[in-house]
Enzyme design. Structure first.
Site, PDB file in Angstrom:
ATOM      1  CG  MET A 164     104.318  24.621  26.478  1.00 36.08           C
ATOM      2  SD  MET A 164     102.675  25.328  26.167  1.00 36.08           S
ATOM      3  CE  MET A 164     101.850  23.931  25.460  1.00 36.08           C
ATOM      4  CE1 TYR A 441      96.948  22.513  18.705  1.00 37.20           C
ATOM      5  CE2 TYR A 441      98.912  21.342  18.038  1.00 37.20           C
ATOM      6  CZ  TYR A 441      97.988  22.339  17.826  1.00 37.20           C
ATOM      7  OH  TYR A 441      98.117  23.145  16.740  1.00 37.20           O
ATOM      8  CD  GLU A 442      98.321  24.851  24.618  1.00 39.07           C
ATOM      9  OE1 GLU A 442      99.352  24.557  23.996  1.00 39.07           O
ATOM     10  OE2 GLU A 442      98.346  25.192  25.801  1.00 39.07           O
ATOM     11  N   GLY A 443      95.531  20.704  26.021  1.00 42.26           N
ATOM     12  CA  GLY A 443      94.424  20.227  26.861  1.00 42.26           C
ATOM     13  C   GLY A 443      93.279  19.873  25.930  1.00 42.26           C
ATOM     14  CD  GLN A 448      90.852  23.566  27.161  1.00 46.91           C
ATOM     15  OE1 GLN A 448      90.667  24.613  27.769  1.00 46.91           O
ATOM     16  NE2 GLN A 448      92.018  22.972  27.134  1.00 46.91           N
TER      17      GLN A 448
END
Ligand code: FAD
Length: 592
Positions: A164, A441-443, A448
C-alpha cells in the site's frame, strides 16, 4: 519467551455463545454454503497449530536477525520464506477472499481470530500477508474485470503479495498534498513517477512478484484529496498469458532502521516512470484506498490485541514460576524461601488489567468482525446498512483502542518480569517495540479519534452513535441477575455519553478547536464503555454456558475486576472532555 498458546477456548466461547455467529451464517446464503460450526472449529485448530508450532517459535530469531538490504533487494530473516510458502500452500492468504479467484470466502469473524493468532505469533511476519489481503479486497471492490483476473488469482494463492503506497516524505496524515504523478499513455496505462516512504513489504524475497497499490495525481487533477487516483503497479509486468514479463521501473531505494518490527521491510519506493493501471474512477482514489485502509484498521487493532495476548502468556507463566518476597500470611508457601510473584497484589493488578483488556479486546474485534460480515452478506438491505453504520463508527475505535490498550498490556507484561522484561531473552521487550507502531501507522490514533468524533459522530449530528448506544441500552434493559450494580452503573454511563456528546456537538459552532482538542479522550470513553458492555455480555453468557467451572468463574471475576479497577478511568475522562479546548489554546506559540 514462553511458548505461545492460542486462547482457543475463549475464541470458541465468543463465536458460539456470546455472538452465536453460526445463527448469522444460517441466514446468509453465501456464508451458509461456505462455513458451518464444525468447519470453523477445524480451521481455528489448524490455525492454532500453524501459529504455535511454525511461526511463533521463529519470531525472536527473526527480530534479532532483521531484514537485509543490498542493491535494491531485501532478504527476509531465515525461515520466513518457508513460513510464507506454508501459508500460501494452506490457502491462509485467501481465507476471506472470493471463491471465484481461488479464495475460501470465509467470514471475517473467523479470520479476526486467525489474525490475532498470526499477530501474536509474529507481528512482522503477519504484515506480509495482512497487506496482501487488504490489497485483494481493494482490487476486488474497485478494479475492472481485466485487472482482477490479471492479479487476484496469484495474490489470493499467496504467490504474489501486495503493498500500500500512500505516504510521501512531506505527506503522511495529509494525503491531499501528495506529489506522485500519473501521466496517461497511449496504450491505456499510466506512467507513475514519485517517491513513497515507509512502505511495508515494498520489497522482499518471499514471492516472485509484488503488486503495489499506489496513490498519485493525474495531470489535470483538482488540488487536495479530491484529486487523488489509485493505480496498480506490479514489480514485474504481467504478460498476456499470465507469465512474468519485464521488471517495472519501481525499486526500493533504502529501508528504514526502526524501533520494532525489525523483520518487516519498511521501504522507500522510487517510481520512475513505472507502468501502472487506474483502479476505479479518476480522482476517486482516496475513497477506493479507504476500502483497504478500513480493512487494515481493524487488522492493525488486532495487531495490538495479538501482541498483548502473547505478552500475557509469558507474564503469567513467569508470575507463577518466579519467587520473590513474601505474600500475606495466608498465601505463604512455607516450604520455599520466597513466594511466587502471583501472590502479590500489584502483580495481580497488572495481570488482571492485561486479561481484562485482552479478553475485552477479543470480544470487541469479534463483534466488529460480525458486523463486517453482516454488512457484506446479510440478506436485507436494512440489515446490511445497519451493520455498515456500526462498522463505520467502530473502525476507528477498534484501531486506536485495541492498540492503545494493547501497548499498555505489553508494558505491564514487561513490568511483571522486572529487569528480565527489559532484556531480550524473554521476548517481552520485543512485544512492546512491535506493538508501538500499531498506534502510529494506518492513521495515527489521534487521527482515528478525529475520524470518530469529527467525521462520524459530529458529521452525522450524533446519529451514527445511536445504534451502538441503543444496543447497549437494550442489553441493559434485560434481567441483570447478580450484576445489578454493574448494569446500573453502565446504564448511567450510556446516558453520560449521550449528554457529553450533545455538549461537545453544541460547542462545535462556537469553538472550532473543540473536536481536535477532546477527540482522544472521547474515543477512550467510548472504548471503556463498550468494553463494559462486552464484559457484562460475556459474564452473563458464561453463567448459562456449558464451559468448565474455572472458565466461568474466571470470566465473572474478570468482569468484576474490570468494573472495579479499569472502568473508573472514565471518571477522569469525562471532565477532561467537558473542559474542552480552553486551556490548550490559552497558550501562545512562544509560551510552549
Ligand atoms: C514502520 C512503518 C510502516 C508503515 N507502513 C506504511 C505503508 O505500508 N504504506 C504507507 O503508505 N504508509 C506507511 N507508513 C506511514 C504511516 O502510515 C504514517 O507514518 C502515519 O500515517 C503518520 O504520518 P506521518 O508519519 O507523516 O506523521 P504526520 O502526518 O507528520 O503527523 C505527526 C503527528 O501530528 C499529528 N497530526 C497530523 N495531522 C493532524 C491533525 N490534522 N490534527 C491533529 N493531529 C495531527 C499526528 O497524529 C502525529 O501525531 C508506515 C510508517 C511506519 C513508521
Amino acid at each position: 519467551m514462553a511458548d505461545y498458546k492460542v486462547a482457543l477456548q475463549d475464541m470458541n466461547f465468543l463465536l458460539d455463545d456470546v455472538f452465536a455467529v453460526a445463527k448469522d451464517w444460517e441466514t446468509m446464503p453465501k456464508l451458509r454454503e461456505m462455513v458451518d460450526p464444525e468447519t470453523a472449529k477445524a480451521i481455528l485448530e489448524e490455525a492454532a497449530k500453524l501459529t504455535e508450532t511454525l511461526i511463533a517459535p521463529n519470531s525472536r530469531a527473526a527480530d534479532e536477525e532483521g531484514i537485509h538490504f543490498a542493491d535494491g533487494e531485501v532478504t527476509t530473516p531465515q525461515g520466513y520464506k518457508e513460513q510464507f510458502a506454508e501459508l500460501a500452500a494452506g490457502g491462509w492468504v485467501g481465507l476471506t477472499a472470493p471463491e471465484e479467484f481461488g479464495g475460501m470466502g470465509l467470514p471475517k469473524v473467523l479470520s479476526a481470530q486467525y489474525e490475532e493468532m498470526m499477530c501474536a505469533a509474529d507481528v512482522s511476519f503477519s504484515l506480509y500477508s495482512g497487506l496482501t489481503v487488504g490489497a485483494i479486497i481493494t482490487l476486488d471492490s474497485h478494479a475492472n474485470d481485466e485487472l482482477k483476473s490479471r492479479y487476484l488469482p496469484n495474490m489470493v494463492a499467496g504467490e504474489w503479495t501486495g503493498s500500500m503506497c500512500l505516504t510521501e516524505p512531506h505527506a503522511g496524515t495529509d494525503l491531499g498534498i501528495i506529489r506522485s504523478k500519473a501521466v496517461p499513455q497511449e496504450d491505456g496505462s499510466y506512467s507513475i513517477t514519485g517517491t513513497k516512504i515507509f512502505i511495508t513489504g515494498g520489497e522482499h524475497d518471499l514471492t516472485e512478484n509484488i503488486i503495489h497499490l499506489v496513490l498519485a495525481k493525474l495531470p489535470d487533477a483538482p488540488a487536495g484529496s479530491r484529486g487523488i487516483s489509485l493505480f496498480v503497479v506490479p514489480k514485474f509486468l504481467v504478460n498476456e498469458d499470465g507469465s512474468l514479463g519485464t521488471r517495472n521501473k519501481v525499486v526500493a531505494g533504502s529501508v528504514e532502521h526502526k524501533m520494532g518490527i525489525h523483520a518487516s521491510a519498511t521501504c522507500v519506493m522510487n517510481f520512475d516512470g513505472a507502468k501502472g493501471w487506474l483502479v476505479g474512477e479518476p480522482n476517486r482514489g482516496l475513497a477506493a484506498m479507504f476500502t483497504m485502509m478500513n480493512y487494515e484498521r481493524l487488522g492493525v487493532g488486532i495487531q495490538g490485541l495479538g501482541a498483548a495476548s502473547r505478552s500475557y502468556c509469558t507474564a503469567l507463566e513467569y508470575a507463577r514460576d518466579r519467587r520473590q518476597g513474601r505474600g500475606a500470611k495466608a498465601t505463604r508457601d512455607t516450604s520455599a524461601e520466597a513466594d511466587p510473584l502471583l501472590v502479590h497484589g500489584d502483580i495481580r493488578r497488572m495481570l488482571l488489567t492485561m486479561k481484562s483488556f485482552i479478553e475485552g479486546g477479543r470480544a470487541f474485534s469479534t463483534y466488529v468482525g460480525q458486523q463486517l460480515d453482516r454488512a457484506k452478506y446479510a440478506e436485507s438491505e436494512e440489515e446490511r446498512s445497519n451493520a455498515e453504520a456500526l462498522v463505520e463508527l467502530l473502525t476507528p475505535v477498534a484501531k486506536a483502542f485495541l492498540t492503545d490498550t494493547g501497548f499498555e498490556v505489553t508494558v505491564h507484561g514487561q513490568q511483571i518480569l522486572g529487569g528480565h522484561g527489559f532484556v531480550r531473552e524473554w521476548g517481552q521487550e520485543q512485544l512492546v517495540r512491535d506493538c508501538r507502531i500499531a498506534q502510529i501507522y494506518e492513521g495515527t490514533n489521534g487521527i482515528q479519534a478525529l475520524d470518530l468524533l469529527g467525521r462520524k459522530v459530529a458529521g452525522s449530528s450524533g446519529e451514527l452513535l445511536k445504534p451502538l448506544l441503543a444496543e447497549i441500552a437494550n442489553f441493559l434493559a434485560e434481567d441483570a441477575g447478580q450484576w445489578e450494580a454493574q448494569y446500573g452503573e453502565l446504564a448511567i454511563l450510556v446516558q453520560e455519553v449521550e449528554r457529553i456528546t450533545g455538549e461537545v456537538l453544541g460547542h462545535v459552532k462556537s469553538d472550532e478547536n473543540i473536536i481536535n482538542s477532546v477527540a482522544v479522550d472521547y474515543l477512550n470513553l467510548i472504548g471503556y464503555v463498550t468494553f463494559g458492555w462486552l464484559w457484562l455480555k460475556m459474564a452473563r453468557t458464561a453463567e448459562i454456558s456449558n464451559y468448565p467451572a474455572n472458565f466461568i468463574k474466571s470470566k465473572q471475576k474478570t468482569a468484576e475486576f474490570y468494573f472495579a479497577r479499569v472502568l473508573p478511568r472514565v471518571y477522569g475522562l469525562m471532565p477532561a472532555i467537558e473542559a474542552g479546548s480552553k486551556e490548550l489554546f490559552a497558550f501562545t506559540d512562544e509560551e510552549f
